[in-house]
Design an enzyme around this catalytic site. Sequence first.
Site, short mmCIF file in Angstrom:
data_model
loop_
_atom_site.label_atom_id
_atom_site.label_comp_id
_atom_site.label_asym_id
_atom_site.label_seq_id
_atom_site.Cartn_x
_atom_site.Cartn_y
_atom_site.Cartn_z
CB CYS A 25 -15.13 -1.86 -7.31
SG CYS A 25 -14.91 0.06 -7.07
CG HIS A 75 2.30 0.50 0.02
ND1 HIS A 75 2.15 1.66 0.79
CD2 HIS A 75 2.50 0.94 -1.44
CE1 HIS A 75 2.40 2.59 0.06
NE2 HIS A 75 2.37 2.32 -1.12
CD GLU A 136 -13.64 2.72 -1.58
OE1 GLU A 136 -13.70 1.73 -0.76
OE2 GLU A 136 -14.30 2.92 -2.60
#
EC number: 4.1.2.50
Length: 151
Positions: A25, A75, A136
């Site tokens: 990550c 986005h 998530e």
Amino acid sequence: MSNIRITKQFNFETGHALYGYDGKCRNVHGHSYKLSVTVIGRPITDTTHVKLGMVIDFSDLKKIVKEEIVDQFDHATVFNKNTPHVELAKELTDRGHMVILADYQPTSENMVIDFSARIKSRLPENIQLHSLRLQETDTSFAEWYASDNPL
């Protein structure tokens, strides 16, 4: 009159990278987030009120969360403002991409704390934020509860 909790759910796509993290990550990647917002209050009892029987109109709650969270984060790519990705963030911004440089590491835990403050600041006085759940992935989520965070 009883206190009632109502929940509205939202979906948005956001990219991020975890600066200094020791796993995958640390790379720029994205998630299809699911946010559940639960508020608590008493239904309106004034028989002349157009929202009789409602704690808060779902559309009013939607407007708050859409403006404070979804429109900001959908986005977009979120970076910790102290990351070396700042140059990448500037280039993305220059190319017309939405980038958020946060005062925190953009984990689900920190994002849900940020979201709680944003939403609480917009709720009417008689409505309290009860909880948030930021999912998530299908199997991973962070939760924020007002009862765990007294003033």
